[in-house]
Motif scaffolding. Sequence first.
Motif, PDB file in Angstrom:
ATOM      1  N   GLU A 338       5.042   5.010   5.586  1.00 50.91           N
ATOM      2  CA  GLU A 338       4.034   5.680   4.767  1.00 50.91           C
ATOM      3  C   GLU A 338       4.420   5.698   3.293  1.00 50.91           C
ATOM      4  O   GLU A 338       3.566   5.513   2.415  1.00 50.91           O
ATOM      5  N   ARG A 339       5.694   5.911   3.006  1.00 51.17           N
ATOM      6  CA  ARG A 339       6.134   5.944   1.613  1.00 51.17           C
ATOM      7  C   ARG A 339       5.907   4.592   0.947  1.00 51.17           C
ATOM      8  O   ARG A 339       5.414   4.515  -0.189  1.00 51.17           O
ATOM      9  N   GLN A 340       6.273   3.523   1.642  1.00 48.56           N
ATOM     10  CA  GLN A 340       6.079   2.191   1.081  1.00 48.56           C
ATOM     11  C   GLN A 340       4.593   1.870   0.914  1.00 48.56           C
ATOM     12  O   GLN A 340       4.194   1.221  -0.048  1.00 48.56           O
ATOM     13  N   ARG A 342       2.167   4.051   0.299  1.00 44.73           N
ATOM     14  CA  ARG A 342       1.648   4.785  -0.843  1.00 44.73           C
ATOM     15  C   ARG A 342       2.090   4.149  -2.151  1.00 44.73           C
ATOM     16  O   ARG A 342       1.316   4.071  -3.112  1.00 44.73           O
TER      17      ARG A 342
END
Length: 355
Positions: A338-340, A342
């Motif tokens: 999810e971080r990547q 976003r």
Amino acid sequence: MRLPGVVSFMIASLFLAGCSSTSGMDALDVQRPSNETTSSVVRPSAPITSVPVAKASNVRRLAEAAPVDDNVQPFGLAEEEAVAFPAPELPDSADAPVEPAALVSPPKLLSRAAPAMLAGPVTRYGFRDAKPINFGRSSPRHLAVHGVDVSRWQGNVNWEKLRAQGANFAYIKATDGGDHLDPMFMKNWRNADAAGLKRGAYHFFYWCRTAGEQADWFIRNVPKVDGALPPVIDVEWNGESSCKRRPSREKVLEKMQVFMDKLERHYGQRPIIYTAPDFYRDNLRGQFLDYPFWLRAVARHPSKVYPDRKWLFWQYSGSGLSHGVTGRIDLNVFNGDERQWRAWAGGRQMVADAD
């Protein structure tokens, strides 16, 4: 008495016939120079910030007799992968190198005034599959961000239901060739955004039209908006198309480069390359290493089908089922957490490493 006149007439006739005949030249296998290099990007040593789009008048037009076939579904033609790569591998140096296009500045991060364009909360996977495949520990379900690709073949899409089912992004068929616009494109483009999906547009490349014409057609029909995903060039061999032409590997790479250069100039984003196993084997191994790839692999993990190729998106099914559409839909996953997602979808685009 009239014989010399007859002989002279016959000799003159033979001379004129020889001048007007092209059979001798046609029999020669002569490599003609390209008609498309005029629209390629001039590649400086440093990144560029903005470059005006080349005028269509600067692109040499070729008369193409073959029309675009409007009755062919481009994405997900094959249900199983049946292509084996030859062994041992040939070194990349054996192929004619294609110089990468100049990098452009990444899209600007959006302000708080436009929150709908940022990547929203990730919706978890909830799709079913008419032909499920057991990928084992490499299952796409282990990845967080799933999405779909659609065209007119999906009919009227209920984007809210599709979003609730697990679609976080959608690539929408926009154009193919140099004169065909998917009749559902603008409706899907607006409604996907309204439902909170990150959206992008793709172009199905038609080998019987020039690359410059196709790029101009895509640019004419696909809005340039903040927050949109990078454009996609879909390159594959389509046995159902009215265009039966299969250019040489060198010509394929050249045409792709011309098309991608023009899109990169206009949208300020490096295009993504979508492809299938047979086309990749014939043309793309070892090429376009600076471009993100979207790979079709519906029977095995991409690492098995496309050895040593890093990828950004994986199309893992052509038989997905959702409450948002009638019939089947292509399912895809982003190669990252999810971080990547976003970070990438928010403007800082990066190519995720293959597992």
